[in-house]
Design an enzyme around this catalytic site. Structure first.
Site, PDB file in Angstrom:
ATOM      1  N   GLY B 140       0.812  -1.209   0.000  1.00 12.96           N
ATOM      2  CA  GLY B 140       0.000   0.000   0.000  1.00 12.96           C
ATOM      3  C   GLY B 140       0.844   1.256   0.000  1.00 12.96           C
ATOM      4  N   THR B 142       0.152   3.831  -3.028  1.00  9.27           N
ATOM      5  CA  THR B 142      -0.687   4.783  -3.748  1.00  9.27           C
ATOM      6  C   THR B 142      -1.941   5.143  -2.946  1.00  9.27           C
ATOM      7  OG1 THR B 142       0.097   3.929  -5.852  1.00  9.27           O
ATOM      8  CG2 THR B 142      -2.008   5.083  -5.896  1.00  9.27           C
ATOM      9  N   TRP B 172      -6.010   1.443  -5.307  1.00  8.14           N
ATOM     10  CA  TRP B 172      -5.453   0.682  -6.437  1.00  8.14           C
ATOM     11  C   TRP B 172      -4.460  -0.378  -5.957  1.00  8.14           C
ATOM     12  CZ3 TRP B 172      -8.720   1.741  -9.958  1.00  8.14           C
ATOM     13  CH2 TRP B 172      -9.171   3.051 -10.146  1.00  8.14           C
ATOM     14  N   GLU B 373       2.925   1.471 -11.471  1.00 12.93           N
ATOM     15  CA  GLU B 373       4.370   1.374 -11.231  1.00 12.93           C
ATOM     16  C   GLU B 373       5.121   2.469 -11.985  1.00 12.93           C
ATOM     17  OE1 GLU B 373       5.415  -1.305  -9.329  1.00 12.93           O
ATOM     18  OE2 GLU B 373       3.609  -2.536  -9.401  1.00 12.93           O
ATOM     19  N   THR B 375       3.854   6.009 -14.285  1.00 12.59           N
ATOM     20  CA  THR B 375       3.204   6.163 -15.586  1.00 12.59           C
ATOM     21  C   THR B 375       4.255   6.378 -16.667  1.00 12.59           C
ATOM     22  OG1 THR B 375       3.095   8.559 -15.455  1.00 12.59           O
ATOM     23  CG2 THR B 375       1.262   7.349 -14.458  1.00 12.59           C
ATOM     24  N   ASP B 377       4.369   8.724 -18.686  1.00 10.83           N
ATOM     25  CA  ASP B 377       4.756  10.136 -18.667  1.00 10.83           C
ATOM     26  C   ASP B 377       5.864  10.385 -17.647  1.00 10.83           C
ATOM     27  OD1 ASP B 377       2.915  10.705 -20.583  1.00 10.83           O
ATOM     28  OD2 ASP B 377       1.368  11.426 -19.193  1.00 10.83           O
ATOM     29  N   PHE B 393       9.777  17.538 -13.095  1.00  7.66           N
ATOM     30  CA  PHE B 393       8.499  17.248 -12.441  1.00  7.66           C
ATOM     31  C   PHE B 393       8.553  17.318 -10.924  1.00  7.66           C
ATOM     32  CE2 PHE B 393       8.942  12.778 -11.008  1.00  7.66           C
ATOM     33  CZ  PHE B 393      10.137  12.458 -11.617  1.00  7.66           C
TER      34      PHE B 393
END
Lengths: 263, 394
Positions: B140, B142, B172, B373, B375, B377, B393
Site C-alpha cells: 500500500g 498509492t 489501487w 508502477e 506512468t 509520462d 516534475f
C-alpha cells in the site's frame, strides 16, 4: 531399493526430423531436449518413492550420448533424480538398438538397480525396443507400454496398454518397465530443483569404465545397416465435410464409409 | 572474417535467436514457467477475466514452482538471477498481466520490502510462508490523491507509547482484499515508514474496486486504515524515507519491462497464426502486403523489447542497473507492447474483440500496465531528467 531411469536427449519436438542422407542417421543438430516419454518414467519413479509403499533410497538417471546429453541429465535431476550417470564415448556413436541396449545394460550392471524404468519410446528413433533389449541382457522380466504401476507387497501390478485392450500383469523385482505417457502427468520442475541440478552428483563413464566390449557397439558393432531413403509417396487430398447440419454431416460420413464398404 | 550464414534458419517465434543468449538453466526456468502458463493459465484466463477474478489457489501453485520472491536470497526463496526472474515475468505476462501482477506484487513489492528493509525476525516470520504462497501480500503506497507523487501521501502513523497508530486510505492495491498481510507506507514524524499490517488487525478493512475494464484477472482493492494499532515490531526498521517504497517499485518495474515483452509476444503469435489461417478474397490474409507489414512491425517490436529486457537483466545481474535504465525500459517496452496489441487486434478483425483470443485482453491489460508502477509520462520525465540534468516534475 534403487530405481534407475534410462533417459535420452532427443531433438526438440518443435524441430522437423530428417534423416541425414550422407550418414543414414537421424539429423540430431538443432535444439534438443529430454525425451518427453522419459519424463513420465522419472515421474513414475518419484511417485513410487513418495508413495511410501516401497523404500526407495535412490533414483539414478542414466543416459548414453554425446557431451550435450548432460543437459538431459540435468533436466532428469531437476525432475527428481538424486544423481546421474553419463555413458559417453566416441566408440559408441552409431550404435543401433541392440548395441545401445547392450551398452546401457553394462552400465546398469554397475548400479545393480531393483527397478529400471524408461519411456516406452524415444521421440526421435521411436523404436520402442530398448527396454526389452536391456531386460534381456540383465536377465530380468520386461514390461512395455505400462500405464499404471501399483505396489502390492513384493510385486508390482502393472497395467499395459495393448492394441486389443489392457493387460494387467504382476511382476517381481528386479524388472525393466517401459512406460507410456498416459501413466502420469509429470510435475513441473521447481526453480530450486532446476538451479540445484548441476550440484547433484554426475558420474561420467567411458565405454571401458562400463566394461563394454567395443566390438559389440558403435556403427561397426551394429547389425543394422541403413540403405537408401526416400520420402513417402504424396497422399491424395482428403475430403473435407463441413459440419453445417450435424444430421446431414453424419449421413455424408456414413455414405462415404458405405461406398468404400468400410461399414 | 565473416562466417557462412547461409544455413541459419529464421524461426518466427524467436526471430533474432535470442534463445541463444540464454544459459541452459535460464532456458529451463523459462520453459518451466511457459509450460505452467500454457497448462494452468491460458485455458482459464479468459473466464477469469470475464468474471473479474483470479483464483487465490494459483498463488500456492506459483509458490510450489518457486516463483514467488524467486530473485531473493534465503528465507525459502530460490535466489535466482535477475535475468531468470525477468524470464519468468515474461512468460507469466504472456499468459496475462494479472498473473504477472500477482507475482510482482508478492515478490518484488511485499516480499522485497520485508527482505530489504525488515528485521531478521520479520524476515524469518513472513518470507518462507510468502515464498510458498501460503501467505499473500499486498503493498500500500498509492492513495486516491497521491499516485505519481507519493510524497503527498496523507496516511499517517503516530507513536502511542511503544505502539503505532496508523490512519489513512490506500487505493489501487493489487491483491488487497485477498492478502493476508499488507505492507503499508505512511508519513511519520521520523520520515516515511513501512508497516507490516496483518489481515484482521482492528480497524483495517478492504474494499474491492469494481468496474475495471483492464487487469480484470487481478484483484484490486482499497485499503482503509482507521486508527489501526500496531506493535512496535510491525514497523520495517531499515526504511526511513521514500527510498524504501521506491526501491521496491524499481524491482517490480524491472519485471514489467520483461512482462510487457511477453504480452507483446502473445499478441504477435496470435496475430501470426490468425493471419495464416484466415482466408479472405481466396487467400490467407497473411498473403497481403498490408498484413505482412503489420506482422513485420510486430516482430520487430517484440524482438527489440525482449533484447532490451535481456540487456537490463544482464546489467542488473552485474550490479550496473540504474533506476533510469528501468524507466527507459518500462517506457519503451510497455508502449511497444501496446502498439503490438493494437496492431494484432486489427489483424484479428471482429475476432480480435472477443475473449476467445488473447489479444484484446492483453490490449486492455496494458492500459493499466502503462499507468501503474510509474506512468509512461513520469518515466519519460525520469529519462528526460537523466539526459538533461534538469528535473522537470519535482
Amino acid at each position: 531399493m534403487k530405481i534407475c531411469v534410462l533417459v535420452k536427449e532427443v531433438p526438440d519436438a518443435a524441430v522437423t526430423k530428417r534423416i541425414d542422407p550422407a550418414t543414414g542417421r537421424l539429423d540430431r543438430s538443432g535444439e534438443k531436449n529430454l525425451n518427453p516419454y522419459d519424463t513420465h518414467a522419472i515421474e513414475a519413479a518419484m511417485q513410487l518413492k513418495e508413495g511410501g509403499q516401497l523404500q526407495v533410497d535412490e533414483i539414478v538417471a542414466i543416459t548414453m550420448g554425446p557431451e550435450s546429453a548432460v543437459r538431459a541429465l540435468h533436466k532428469a535431476v531437476s525432475l527428481g533424480a538424486d544423481r546421474s550417470v553419463h555413458l559417453t564415448d566416441e566408440a559408441l556413436a552409431g550404435s543401433d538398438v541392440a548395441a545401445t541396449g547392450y551398452a546401457l545394460a553394462q552400465t546398469l550392471k554397475r548400479e545393480n538397480p531393483d527397478l529400471v524404468l524408461l519411456g516406452q519410446q524415444s521421440d526421435d528413433g521411436e523404436c520402442y525396443t530398448i527396454g526389452a533389449v536391456v531386460a534381456d541382457h540383465l536377465q530380468a522380466p520386461s514390461l512395455t507400454q505400462v500405464i499404471s504401476i501399483e505396489v502390492d507387497g513384493d510385486v508390482l501390478r502393472c497395467e499395459r496398454q495393448a492394441e486389443y485392450g489392457y493387460d494387467t500383469v504382476e511382476v517381481e523385482l528386479p524388472a525393466v518397465i517401459s512406460v507410456g505417457d498416459a501413466i502420469n502427468e509429470p510435475r513441473y520442475p521447481s526453480l530450486k530443483a532446476i538451479m540445484g541440478a548441476k550440484k547433484k552428483p554426475l558420474e561420467t563413464l567411458s565405454a571401458a569404465d562400463a566394461g563394454i566390449d567395443l566390438s559389440r557397439v558403435g556403427a561397426a558393432g551394429s547389425q543394422v545397416e541403413c540403405g537408401s531413403f526416400k520420402a513417402p509417396p504424396a497422399k491424395a487430398a482428403g475430403t473435407i465435410i463441413e459440419d453445417e447440419d450435424t444430421n446431414e454431416t453424419v449421413e455424408k460420413i456414413v455414405a462415404w464409409l458405405d461406398e468404400r464398404k468400410l461399414i | 572474417m565473416s562466417r557462412d550464414t547461409a544455413k541459419v534458419a529464421v524461426r518466427p517465434g524467436d526471430f533474432l535467436d535470442i534463445d541463444h543468449l540464454l544459459s541452459d538453466e535460464e532456458r529451463d526456468i523459462r520453459d518451466t514457467v511457459r509450460a505452467f502458463v500454457r497448462d494452468r493459465v491460458v485455458p482459464h484466463v479468459g473466464e477469469w477475466f470475464e468474471a473479474g477474478t483470479l483464483p487465490v489457489e494459483l498463488a500456492r501453485e506459483l509458490g510450489a514452482l518457486g516463483l514467488l520472491g524467486m530473485h531473493l536470497e534465503g528465507y525459502g526463496c530460490a535466489g535466482a538471477s535477475a535475468t531468470a526472474y525477468g524470464l519468468a515475468c515474461m512468460e507469466l505476462e504472456a499468459g496475462d498481466s494479472g498473473v504477472r501482477s500477482l507475482v510482482s506484487v508478492q515478490g518484488s513489492l511485499a516480499m522485497y520490502a520485508i527482505w530489504r528493509w525488515g528485521s531478521e525476525e520479520q524476515k524469518r516470520h513472513w518470507l518462507p510462508r510468502m515464498a510458498a504462497g501460503e501467505v499473500i501480500g499486498c503493498f500500500g503506497l498509492t492513495e486516491p490523491d497521491a499516485g505519481s507523487d507519493p510524497a503527498s501521501m496523507r496516511t499517517r502513523a503516530r507513536r502511542d507509547g511503544s505502539d503505532w497508530i496508523l490512519h489513512g486510505q490506500k487505493m489501487w492495491i493489487t491483491n488487497g482484499s485477498v492478502a493476508d498481510v499488507a505492507i503499508v507506507w505512511a508519513r511519520t514524524d521520523e520520515g516515511f515508514r513501512g508497516f507490516i499490517v496483518p489481515k484482521g488487525a482492528k480497524g483495517f478493512t478492504t474494499q474491492d474496486i469494481h468496474g475495471k475494464l483492464s487487469l480484470r484477472a487481478s484483484i484490486t482493492s482499497e485499503l482503509l486504515l482507521d486508527d489501526v494499532r500496531l506493535p512496535a515490531d510491525a514497523m520495517l526498521p531499515e526504511a526511513t524515507s521514500l527510498r524504501g517504497p521506491l526501491s521496491c517499485l524499481n524491482e517490480a518495474r524491472y519485471g514489467i519491462v520483461w512482462g510487457a515483452a511477453g504480452a507483446a509476444r502473445a499478441c504477435f503469435e496470435a496475430a501470426l497464426a490468425y493471419a495464416k489461417d484466415r482466408v479472405a478474397f481466396g487467400r490467407p490474409i497473411a498473403a497481403t502486403q498490408l498484413q505482412q507489414s503489420r506482422l513485420a512491425h510486430m516482430a520487430l517490436e517484440v524482438n527489440r523489447a525482449t533484447l532490451l529486457a535481456l540487456h537490463l537483466g544482464r546489467l542488473k545481474d552485474a550490479g550496473r542497473l540504474a533506476p533510469e535504465h528501468v524507466s527507459l525500459g518500462k517506457l519503451g517496452n510497455v508502449n511497444a507492447a501496446l502498439d503490438v496489441a493494437r496492431a494484432a487486434r486489427q489483424v484479428l478483425g471482429a475476432n480480435g474483440v472477443t475473449l476467445e483470443y488473447p489479444v484484446i485482453r492483453h490490449m486492455s491489460n496494458l492500459e493499466s500496465v502503462v499507468t501503474y508502477e510509474g506512468t509512461a509520462d513520469v518515466h519519460a520525465l525520469v529519462v528526460g531528467g537523466a539526459l538533461t540534468g534538469i528535473d522537470a516534475f519535482r
